[in-house]
Write a protein that holds these residues in place. Structure first.
Motif, mmCIF file in Angstrom:
data_model
loop_
_atom_site.group_PDB
_atom_site.id
_atom_site.type_symbol
_atom_site.label_atom_id
_atom_site.label_comp_id
_atom_site.label_asym_id
_atom_site.label_seq_id
_atom_site.Cartn_x
_atom_site.Cartn_y
_atom_site.Cartn_z
ATOM 1 N N ILE A 114 12.668 -5.852 -5.054
ATOM 2 C CA ILE A 114 12.162 -5.230 -3.837
ATOM 3 C C ILE A 114 11.296 -4.040 -4.217
ATOM 4 C CG2 ILE A 114 14.225 -3.769 -3.539
ATOM 5 C CD1 ILE A 114 13.822 -4.159 -0.489
ATOM 6 N N PHE A 115 10.218 -3.879 -3.495
ATOM 7 C CA PHE A 115 9.388 -2.693 -3.697
ATOM 8 C C PHE A 115 8.756 -2.309 -2.371
ATOM 9 C CE2 PHE A 115 6.374 -6.069 -4.183
ATOM 10 C CZ PHE A 115 5.176 -5.569 -3.703
ATOM 11 N N LEU A 116 8.372 -1.073 -2.289
ATOM 12 C CA LEU A 116 7.754 -0.551 -1.074
ATOM 13 C C LEU A 116 6.255 -0.438 -1.301
ATOM 14 C CD1 LEU A 116 10.818 0.545 -1.046
ATOM 15 C CD2 LEU A 116 9.961 2.032 0.716
ATOM 16 N N GLY A 117 5.494 -1.116 -0.446
ATOM 17 C CA GLY A 117 4.047 -1.137 -0.589
ATOM 18 C C GLY A 117 3.395 0.062 0.071
ATOM 19 N N HIS A 118 2.107 -0.048 0.300
ATOM 20 C CA HIS A 118 1.347 1.051 0.882
ATOM 21 C C HIS A 118 0.950 0.803 2.334
ATOM 22 C CE1 HIS A 118 -0.014 2.920 -3.178
ATOM 23 N NE2 HIS A 118 1.267 2.971 -2.979
ATOM 24 N N ASP A 119 1.451 -0.270 2.943
ATOM 25 C CA ASP A 119 1.126 -0.545 4.348
ATOM 26 C C ASP A 119 1.854 0.433 5.252
ATOM 27 O OD1 ASP A 119 -0.421 -2.615 3.526
ATOM 28 O OD2 ASP A 119 1.136 -4.121 3.841
ATOM 29 N N TYR A 120 1.163 0.930 6.245
ATOM 30 C CA TYR A 120 1.748 1.949 7.107
ATOM 31 C C TYR A 120 1.635 1.615 8.589
ATOM 32 C CZ TYR A 120 -3.169 3.271 7.032
ATOM 33 O OH TYR A 120 -4.526 3.245 7.084
ATOM 34 N N GLU A 121 1.244 0.420 8.930
ATOM 35 C CA GLU A 121 1.126 0.039 10.336
ATOM 36 C C GLU A 121 2.371 -0.727 10.752
ATOM 37 O OE1 GLU A 121 -2.466 -2.057 9.852
ATOM 38 O OE2 GLU A 121 -3.671 -0.338 10.455
ATOM 39 N N PHE A 122 3.252 -0.084 11.511
ATOM 40 C CA PHE A 122 4.525 -0.668 11.891
ATOM 41 C C PHE A 122 4.664 -0.836 13.397
ATOM 42 C CE2 PHE A 122 5.599 1.629 7.956
ATOM 43 C CZ PHE A 122 6.011 0.561 7.197
ATOM 44 N N SER A 123 3.612 -0.778 14.127
ATOM 45 C CA SER A 123 3.754 -0.790 15.582
ATOM 46 C C SER A 123 4.203 -2.158 16.080
ATOM 47 C CB SER A 123 2.431 -0.414 16.240
ATOM 48 O OG SER A 123 1.448 -1.358 15.913
ATOM 49 N N ALA A 124 5.045 -2.138 17.093
ATOM 50 C CA ALA A 124 5.520 -3.349 17.749
ATOM 51 C C ALA A 124 5.952 -2.975 19.163
ATOM 52 C CB ALA A 124 6.690 -3.961 16.989
ATOM 53 N N ASP A 125 6.037 -3.992 20.014
ATOM 54 C CA ASP A 125 6.405 -3.705 21.400
ATOM 55 C C ASP A 125 7.859 -4.002 21.704
ATOM 56 O OD1 ASP A 125 6.059 -6.372 21.068
ATOM 57 O OD2 ASP A 125 5.045 -6.697 22.966
#
Length: 158
Positions: A114-125
C-alpha cells in the motif's frame, strides 16, 4: 461636501489606477483549476493505492499490520486464499472520512503493498463513496517510481 468630492477625484482615482497598473504586468497568483493543477510536494500523502507484482498478483497478503498501525481505525480487511494456498485480501476497504493520511499504513506494510499517492481530489456526494475499496485502489495506479524497484531489491539483501 465639496472637499470629499475633490478628495475622491484627485486622490482616490489616481491611487486606484496606480494599483491596477502596478499589478497589470505581474504574474497572476491564481491558477485556472481544473485545467491547470498544482503539483503537490514530494512528501504529500493523498489517495491510497495497492501495488501488484509484475505478474499481476496482489502484493497484499492481508497480514493486518496496516490496520493495526492505523490510529484512526480506518482500514477494514478480510483475508482469503487462492487455489495455491496463498493469502490475499478478499476485502480491503479504507474509510477516507476517518483516515487522517498519516502514512502509518504505508510504513507498517512489510510487502510494500500500500502506498499513498499524490491525488487530492476526494469530492463525492454520498458518504458511501468515501469507502475506498480494493478494486478502486488497484485501478488507475500511478506509475511506479524508477528507483522503487531497486530499493526493494536492496532491502531484500539486507
Amino acid at each position: 461636501m465639496a472637499f470629499g468630492f475633490i478628495k475622491t477625484v484627485f486622490l482616490a482615482f489616481p491611487k486606484g489606477f496606480y494599483t491596477t497598473i502596478k499589478h497589470l504586468f505581474k504574474k497572476p497568483v491564481t491558477m485556472q483549476y481544473p485545467k491547470v493543477r498544482e503539483q503537490m510536494a514530494p512528501r504529500y500523502r493523498g489517495k491510497h493505492y495497492l501495488e501488484v507484482y509484475d505478474d499481476g498478483t496482489e502484493r497484499c497478503v492481508c497480514c493486518g499490520l496496516c490496520a493495526a498501525a492505523c490510529p484512526a481505525d480506518a482500514i477494514y480487511m478480510e483475508p482469503a486464499e487462492n487455489e495455491k494456498g496463498e493469502r490475499y485480501a478478499g476485502i480491503y476497504e479504507i474509510n477516507l472520512i476517518r483516515c487522517i493520511f498519516c502514512g502509518f499504513c504505508e510504513e507498517a506494510c512489510p510487502e510494500e503493498a500500500i502506498f499513498l499517492g499524490h491525488d487530492y481530489e476526494f469530492s463525492a456526494d454520498k458518504r458511501d463513496s468515501f469507502i475506498y475499496t480494493k478494486d478502486q485502489m488497484l485501478a488507475n495506479r500511478p506509475k511506479e517510481k524508477p528507483f522503487k524497484r531497486i530499493i526493494r531489491k536492496v532491502r531484500r539483501i539486507f
